[in-house]
Design a protein around this motif. Sequence first.
Motif, PDB file in Angstrom:
ATOM      1  N   LYS A  80       0.838  -1.206   0.000  1.00 34.49           N
ATOM      2  CA  LYS A  80       0.000   0.000   0.000  1.00 34.49           C
ATOM      3  C   LYS A  80       0.868   1.250   0.000  1.00 34.49           C
ATOM      4  O   LYS A  80       2.061   1.206   0.293  1.00 34.49           O
ATOM      5  CB  LYS A  80      -0.907   0.003   1.227  1.00 34.49           C
ATOM      6  CG  LYS A  80      -1.773  -1.234   1.316  1.00 34.49           C
ATOM      7  CD  LYS A  80      -3.201  -0.885   1.460  1.00 34.49           C
ATOM      8  CE  LYS A  80      -4.013  -2.166   1.507  1.00 34.49           C
ATOM      9  NZ  LYS A  80      -5.226  -2.034   0.792  1.00 34.49           N
ATOM     10  N   ILE A  81       0.222   2.365  -0.310  1.00 38.82           N
ATOM     11  CA  ILE A  81       0.904   3.641  -0.425  1.00 38.82           C
ATOM     12  C   ILE A  81      -0.039   4.730   0.075  1.00 38.82           C
ATOM     13  O   ILE A  81      -1.249   4.635  -0.092  1.00 38.82           O
ATOM     14  CB  ILE A  81       1.316   3.839  -1.901  1.00 38.82           C
ATOM     15  CG1 ILE A  81       2.286   4.954  -2.070  1.00 38.82           C
ATOM     16  CG2 ILE A  81       0.128   4.051  -2.772  1.00 38.82           C
ATOM     17  CD1 ILE A  81       2.884   4.996  -3.452  1.00 38.82           C
ATOM     18  N   LEU A  82       0.517   5.760   0.719  1.00 36.94           N
ATOM     19  CA  LEU A  82      -0.271   6.877   1.224  1.00 36.94           C
ATOM     20  C   LEU A  82       0.081   8.102   0.394  1.00 36.94           C
ATOM     21  O   LEU A  82       1.247   8.509   0.353  1.00 36.94           O
ATOM     22  CB  LEU A  82       0.071   7.116   2.694  1.00 36.94           C
ATOM     23  CG  LEU A  82      -0.978   7.765   3.567  1.00 36.94           C
ATOM     24  CD1 LEU A  82      -2.197   6.869   3.665  1.00 36.94           C
ATOM     25  CD2 LEU A  82      -0.432   8.019   4.944  1.00 36.94           C
ATOM     26  N   VAL A  83      -0.922   8.682  -0.298  1.00 41.56           N
ATOM     27  CA  VAL A  83      -0.687   9.812  -1.195  1.00 41.56           C
ATOM     28  C   VAL A  83      -1.419  11.030  -0.644  1.00 41.56           C
ATOM     29  O   VAL A  83      -2.599  10.959  -0.294  1.00 41.56           O
ATOM     30  CB  VAL A  83      -1.172   9.496  -2.629  1.00 41.56           C
ATOM     31  CG1 VAL A  83      -0.876  10.646  -3.558  1.00 41.56           C
ATOM     32  CG2 VAL A  83      -0.536   8.221  -3.138  1.00 41.56           C
ATOM     33  N   ARG A 114     -10.590  14.729   8.560  1.00 39.50           N
ATOM     34  CA  ARG A 114     -10.334  14.226   7.204  1.00 39.50           C
ATOM     35  C   ARG A 114      -8.942  13.615   7.197  1.00 39.50           C
ATOM     36  O   ARG A 114      -7.963  14.314   7.412  1.00 39.50           O
ATOM     37  CB  ARG A 114     -10.445  15.356   6.190  1.00 39.50           C
ATOM     38  CG  ARG A 114     -11.854  15.931   6.097  1.00 39.50           C
ATOM     39  CD  ARG A 114     -11.980  17.137   5.204  1.00 39.50           C
ATOM     40  NE  ARG A 114     -11.498  16.941   3.852  1.00 39.50           N
ATOM     41  CZ  ARG A 114     -12.168  16.291   2.878  1.00 39.50           C
ATOM     42  NH1 ARG A 114     -13.345  15.767   3.150  1.00 39.50           N
ATOM     43  NH2 ARG A 114     -11.651  16.182   1.674  1.00 39.50           N
ATOM     44  N   VAL A 115      -8.880  12.288   6.997  1.00 45.73           N
ATOM     45  CA  VAL A 115      -7.606  11.574   7.028  1.00 45.73           C
ATOM     46  C   VAL A 115      -7.411  10.808   5.716  1.00 45.73           C
ATOM     47  O   VAL A 115      -8.358  10.233   5.186  1.00 45.73           O
ATOM     48  CB  VAL A 115      -7.525  10.593   8.223  1.00 45.73           C
ATOM     49  CG1 VAL A 115      -7.445  11.341   9.533  1.00 45.73           C
ATOM     50  CG2 VAL A 115      -8.695   9.634   8.237  1.00 45.73           C
ATOM     51  N   PRO A 116      -6.187  10.807   5.163  1.00 50.44           N
ATOM     52  CA  PRO A 116      -5.942  10.030   3.939  1.00 50.44           C
ATOM     53  C   PRO A 116      -5.872   8.541   4.262  1.00 50.44           C
ATOM     54  O   PRO A 116      -5.316   8.144   5.278  1.00 50.44           O
ATOM     55  CB  PRO A 116      -4.599  10.554   3.433  1.00 50.44           C
ATOM     56  CG  PRO A 116      -3.944  11.139   4.626  1.00 50.44           C
ATOM     57  CD  PRO A 116      -5.023  11.595   5.551  1.00 50.44           C
ATOM     58  N   ALA A 117      -6.452   7.742   3.394  1.00 47.95           N
ATOM     59  CA  ALA A 117      -6.422   6.283   3.555  1.00 47.95           C
ATOM     60  C   ALA A 117      -5.440   5.714   2.529  1.00 47.95           C
ATOM     61  O   ALA A 117      -5.229   6.301   1.465  1.00 47.95           O
ATOM     62  CB  ALA A 117      -7.813   5.701   3.337  1.00 47.95           C
ATOM     63  N   PRO A 118      -4.824   4.565   2.843  1.00 44.86           N
ATOM     64  CA  PRO A 118      -3.853   4.003   1.904  1.00 44.86           C
ATOM     65  C   PRO A 118      -4.505   3.475   0.629  1.00 44.86           C
ATOM     66  O   PRO A 118      -5.648   3.024   0.631  1.00 44.86           O
ATOM     67  CB  PRO A 118      -3.207   2.861   2.685  1.00 44.86           C
ATOM     68  CG  PRO A 118      -3.846   2.805   4.004  1.00 44.86           C
ATOM     69  CD  PRO A 118      -4.896   3.839   4.085  1.00 44.86           C
ATOM     70  N   LEU A 119      -3.754   3.546  -0.471  1.00 44.40           N
ATOM     71  CA  LEU A 119      -4.160   3.006  -1.775  1.00 44.40           C
ATOM     72  C   LEU A 119      -3.293   1.789  -2.069  1.00 44.40           C
ATOM     73  O   LEU A 119      -2.160   1.707  -1.593  1.00 44.40           O
ATOM     74  CB  LEU A 119      -3.867   4.020  -2.878  1.00 44.40           C
ATOM     75  CG  LEU A 119      -4.794   5.174  -3.111  1.00 44.40           C
ATOM     76  CD1 LEU A 119      -4.116   6.174  -4.033  1.00 44.40           C
ATOM     77  CD2 LEU A 119      -6.064   4.709  -3.734  1.00 44.40           C
ATOM     78  N   HIS A 120      -3.784   0.880  -2.901  1.00 38.60           N
ATOM     79  CA  HIS A 120      -2.935  -0.219  -3.356  1.00 38.60           C
ATOM     80  C   HIS A 120      -1.900   0.352  -4.309  1.00 38.60           C
ATOM     81  O   HIS A 120      -2.200   1.227  -5.118  1.00 38.60           O
ATOM     82  CB  HIS A 120      -3.766  -1.306  -4.041  1.00 38.60           C
ATOM     83  CG  HIS A 120      -3.027  -2.592  -4.184  1.00 38.60           C
ATOM     84  ND1 HIS A 120      -2.184  -2.827  -5.234  1.00 38.60           N
ATOM     85  CD2 HIS A 120      -2.976  -3.690  -3.393  1.00 38.60           C
ATOM     86  CE1 HIS A 120      -1.643  -4.029  -5.091  1.00 38.60           C
ATOM     87  NE2 HIS A 120      -2.115  -4.575  -3.972  1.00 38.60           N
ATOM     88  N   ILE A 121      -0.681  -0.157  -4.209  1.00 36.21           N
ATOM     89  CA  ILE A 121       0.433   0.391  -4.983  1.00 36.21           C
ATOM     90  C   ILE A 121       0.233   0.207  -6.492  1.00 36.21           C
ATOM     91  O   ILE A 121       0.755   0.975  -7.296  1.00 36.21           O
ATOM     92  CB  ILE A 121       1.767  -0.204  -4.493  1.00 36.21           C
ATOM     93  CG1 ILE A 121       2.916   0.722  -4.812  1.00 36.21           C
ATOM     94  CG2 ILE A 121       1.993  -1.592  -5.022  1.00 36.21           C
ATOM     95  CD1 ILE A 121       4.120   0.531  -3.945  1.00 36.21           C
TER      96      ILE A 121
END
Length: 106
Positions: A35-38, A61-68
């Motif tokens: 995962k990656i946090l953008v 408001r918090v960023p959630a991880p995305l699949h790489i």
Amino acid sequence: MASAKIKKGDTVVVLSGKDKGQTGTVQQVMPKEGKILVEGVNVMTRHRKPSQANPQGGIDRVPAPLHIAKVAIADPKDGKPTRVRFEEKDGKKVRVAVKSGETIDG
């Protein structure tokens, strides 16, 4: 994962999902989870109850991880998504954008 093609501080383009087409800077890479946090992408809202630490409460408001696999590095030349390959220049292993041939890290 063999070697990290995306690193903290890279500019990436989202390829799929609700944020498709958005660009952002990588804040954190989690290689074990893939995962990656953008920054500014895939932002979720958390409703917080008032507590002693946060007496007001409210919506965070918090960023959630995305699949790489959902992101690609932005080409340094035009900002469009590109793949990455490794080359050896001056005895150093550097990342190179496949589309333009420009080096990504100095």
